[in-house]
Each structure stands twice: as C-alpha cells, then as structure tokens.
Design a protein around this motif. Structure first.
Motif, PDB file in Angstrom:
ATOM      1  N   THR A  41     -13.390  27.520   7.441  1.00 18.38           N
ATOM      2  CA  THR A  41     -13.782  28.204   8.672  1.00 18.38           C
ATOM      3  C   THR A  41     -14.697  27.296   9.489  1.00 18.38           C
ATOM      4  O   THR A  41     -15.689  26.781   8.979  1.00 18.38           O
ATOM      5  CB  THR A  41     -14.534  29.518   8.345  1.00 18.38           C
ATOM      6  N   PHE A  42     -14.319  27.124  10.734  1.00 15.83           N
ATOM      7  CA  PHE A  42     -15.102  26.324  11.680  1.00 15.83           C
ATOM      8  C   PHE A  42     -15.889  27.290  12.561  1.00 15.83           C
ATOM      9  O   PHE A  42     -15.306  27.965  13.405  1.00 15.83           O
ATOM     10  CB  PHE A  42     -14.123  25.445  12.484  1.00 15.83           C
ATOM     11  N   LEU A  43     -17.192  27.347  12.313  1.00 12.53           N
ATOM     12  CA  LEU A  43     -18.052  28.183  13.145  1.00 12.53           C
ATOM     13  C   LEU A  43     -18.851  27.272  14.067  1.00 12.53           C
ATOM     14  O   LEU A  43     -19.382  26.255  13.637  1.00 12.53           O
ATOM     15  CB  LEU A  43     -19.001  29.009  12.267  1.00 12.53           C
ATOM     16  N   ALA A  44     -18.881  27.625  15.350  1.00 16.41           N
ATOM     17  CA  ALA A  44     -19.671  26.837  16.298  1.00 16.41           C
ATOM     18  C   ALA A  44     -21.055  27.447  16.429  1.00 16.41           C
ATOM     19  O   ALA A  44     -21.200  28.642  16.673  1.00 16.41           O
ATOM     20  CB  ALA A  44     -18.983  26.795  17.658  1.00 16.41           C
ATOM     21  N   ALA A  45     -22.067  26.617  16.229  1.00 17.88           N
ATOM     22  CA  ALA A  45     -23.453  27.051  16.418  1.00 17.88           C
ATOM     23  C   ALA A  45     -23.744  26.953  17.913  1.00 17.88           C
ATOM     24  O   ALA A  45     -23.733  25.858  18.482  1.00 17.88           O
ATOM     25  CB  ALA A  45     -24.400  26.172  15.614  1.00 17.88           C
ATOM     26  N   THR A  46     -23.978  28.096  18.541  1.00 13.74           N
ATOM     27  CA  THR A  46     -23.965  28.144  20.010  1.00 13.74           C
ATOM     28  C   THR A  46     -25.351  28.246  20.652  1.00 13.74           C
ATOM     29  O   THR A  46     -25.443  28.575  21.836  1.00 13.74           O
ATOM     30  CB  THR A  46     -23.101  29.329  20.476  1.00 13.74           C
ATOM     31  N   LYS A  47     -26.398  27.985  19.865  1.00 12.11           N
ATOM     32  CA  LYS A  47     -27.742  28.090  20.468  1.00 12.11           C
ATOM     33  C   LYS A  47     -27.868  27.149  21.663  1.00 12.11           C
ATOM     34  O   LYS A  47     -27.367  26.022  21.610  1.00 12.11           O
ATOM     35  CB  LYS A  47     -28.835  27.799  19.438  1.00 12.11           C
ATOM     36  N   THR A  48     -28.494  27.626  22.695  1.00 18.24           N
ATOM     37  CA  THR A  48     -28.733  26.925  23.979  1.00 18.24           C
ATOM     38  C   THR A  48     -27.454  26.693  24.817  1.00 18.24           C
ATOM     39  O   THR A  48     -27.533  26.143  25.912  1.00 18.24           O
ATOM     40  CB  THR A  48     -29.446  25.554  23.825  1.00 18.24           C
ATOM     41  N   VAL A  49     -26.315  27.073  24.306  1.00 18.50           N
ATOM     42  CA  VAL A  49     -25.070  26.821  25.042  1.00 18.50           C
ATOM     43  C   VAL A  49     -24.746  28.028  25.928  1.00 18.50           C
ATOM     44  O   VAL A  49     -24.810  29.173  25.481  1.00 18.50           O
ATOM     45  CB  VAL A  49     -23.898  26.555  24.067  1.00 18.50           C
ATOM     46  N   GLU A  50     -24.397  27.733  27.174  1.00 17.41           N
ATOM     47  CA  GLU A  50     -24.120  28.842  28.094  1.00 17.41           C
ATOM     48  C   GLU A  50     -22.764  29.482  27.781  1.00 17.41           C
ATOM     49  O   GLU A  50     -21.830  28.801  27.339  1.00 17.41           O
ATOM     50  CB  GLU A  50     -24.175  28.349  29.541  1.00 17.41           C
ATOM     51  N   PRO A  51     -22.676  30.800  28.003  1.00 16.00           N
ATOM     52  CA  PRO A  51     -21.462  31.539  27.661  1.00 16.00           C
ATOM     53  C   PRO A  51     -20.179  30.961  28.260  1.00 16.00           C
ATOM     54  O   PRO A  51     -19.142  30.974  27.592  1.00 16.00           O
ATOM     55  CB  PRO A  51     -21.746  32.945  28.202  1.00 16.00           C
TER      56      PRO A  51
END
Ligand code: PLP
Length: 243
Positions: A41-51
């Motif tokens: 499973t590839f989960l993207a860590a999205t902290k600080t990333v705009e929607p």
C-alpha cells in the motif's frame, strides 16, 4: 474549470512524474522481496500539501492519504476528493482530539497507549463503528518520540485487545534517522520480526495485516525488509513549505 497558475501547473506535472517513479520503485522492491505491487500500500503523507495537489495525485491513482495534525486535517477535509481514496491519521494524536476525526478517517496509525485506545474505542462506539488502528512502535527506543517501546508492546497489545470498539490491524514505526541504509534496515528488520512474532499469536481483536514503515528516503529498503505499507511525502509532493 478554474484557471490554473503556471506555478501550480508545474507543481502538478512534477507530482505526476514523481508518482510514476515511486510506483515503479515500489513495484521493483515488491518483486525483489518476492511479492507484487498489489501487496504494498502506497500512502501519501499529505501534511502541508494543498488539497488541489492532493486531489491531483488521487486522480493519478493514489488511493491512500494520511494527515498528521488534527487541525490541518479538519481545515482541508471538505476539499479532499475522497471518492476513490482513503483518509488515514498518521501523526501523534491527543486523546481529547479523537472526537474530531473519528468519523473522518478509516485508520488511525498512531495509537501508543491504553488511554488513547480507550478514547478511540469510546468515540467509535458513539458513532456505531469499530475503528481500525495500528500500534505505533518506538523501534529505536528514542526519548521524546511517540510509540510504545518494543519490550512493552506485548503488554500493551494484551490490554488493547480487550477493548471493544477498536480493531488492531498492525504496526507502524518511524525509525531513528540513520546515516547509512544498512543501519535503518536493522530497525526495519526488527519491526518485521516483531510483526511476524505477533502474527503467530492468536487474539480476538488483533490481526497483523499491516506493517507501515518507510518514508521518502527509505521506502524501498522498508519494503525489502517486509513493510507492506509505505508513507511517502516529500518524494511525491516536493520539499515541504511549512505554513
Ligand atoms: C511526514 C511523514 C511521512 C513522510 O515523510 P517524507 O520523508 O516526506 O516522505 C511519513 N510518516 C509520517 C508519520 C509523517 O509524519
């Protein structure tokens, strides 16, 4: 359709390129470890990333995203396109904030105490659901780091397994920062060993399905050592600008 700025267009193109590279690297590492792309499973860590950028990654096929901070998750929540993606919580969680995310995430990766487990269970039951969780392990036994130390894991699991309203799906770890890949592999291997040991013991509310470890700098090594979920941020989205 809103008009995209050149800067944003460039960013989306970079994410697209990075996404392909990471996908390829994951596939190769999976095969090297005797598995296939579908096992990881590839989960993207999205902290600080705009929607907008997160949603673009989802449109490319990304199926799992993870946020670290409750406030940030809440402020972005209405903008995520979650039709084809799963939102998880991967950061340090305070018991008093569980209530705010319980109906918004499918997995909480960072449970490391009975107190937190109890509150997750209590909130889950209020929402008529069972919450899937991972136990976060402080595999490097680092001071001031979240997670249960390896020697206390069995005891914690024993207590958590008794709690109604949660289901333990596996383990998560953030090893210490290491200069050498061989050094970090020791931590990944230790985590894998712990994961396999626990898998061998039967328990009602526990099923060791997920071993979540490996980030931008070391996700391939983590897969080679047995991870089946990697959490990748900056390699996908670029260097973070903290706001
Ligand atoms: C930020 C973060 C990641 C990803 O880190 P990168 O080095 O940017 O890939 C993974 N896991 C957790 C818990 C994080 O907070």
């Amino acid at each position: 359709m809103e008009k995209l700025s050149d800067e944003l267009k460039q960013k989306l193109a970079a994410v697209e390129e990075n996404y392909k590279i990471i996908e390829e690297n994951i596939s190769k590492a999976a095969e090297k470890s005797g598995r296939t792309r579908g096992d990881i499973t590839f989960l993207a860590a999205t902290k600080t990333v705009e929607p907008t950028v997160i949603n673009h990654a989802i449109s490319l096929g990304l199926s799992y995203i993870g946020e670290n901070r409750v406030q940030e998750l809440l402020s972005k929540y209405d903008s995520y396109d979650l039709t084809h993606a799963d939102l998880q919580f991967i950061g340090h969680l305070q018991s008093n904030k569980v209530r705010q995310i319980i109906d918004k995430v499918s997995l909480i990766q960072s449970v490391d105490s009975v107190k937190l487990a109890n509150e997750v269970a209590r909130q889950a039951k209020l929402h008529g659901k069972t919450m899937d969780i991972l136990i976060e392990v402080n595999v490097g036994r680092e001071e001031n780091k979240s997670g249960v130390v390896p020697e206390k894991l069995d005891e914690l699991l024993g207590e958590i397994a008794e709690i109604d309203g949660i289901f333990v799906k596996g383990l998560m770890a953030i090893p210490p920062i290491c200069d050498k890949k061989s050094e970090i592999c020791k931590y990944f291997e230790l985590m894998h060993k712990i994961f396999i040991d626990i898998s061998g013991k039967k328990s009602d509310n526990v099923s060791m399905d997920i071993l979540s470890m490996g980030m931008s700098d070391d996700y391939e090594e983590a897969i080679l050592c047995g991870a089946n979920m990697v959490r990748v941020g900056s390699s996908l989205f670029g260097k973070r600008n903290y706001f």
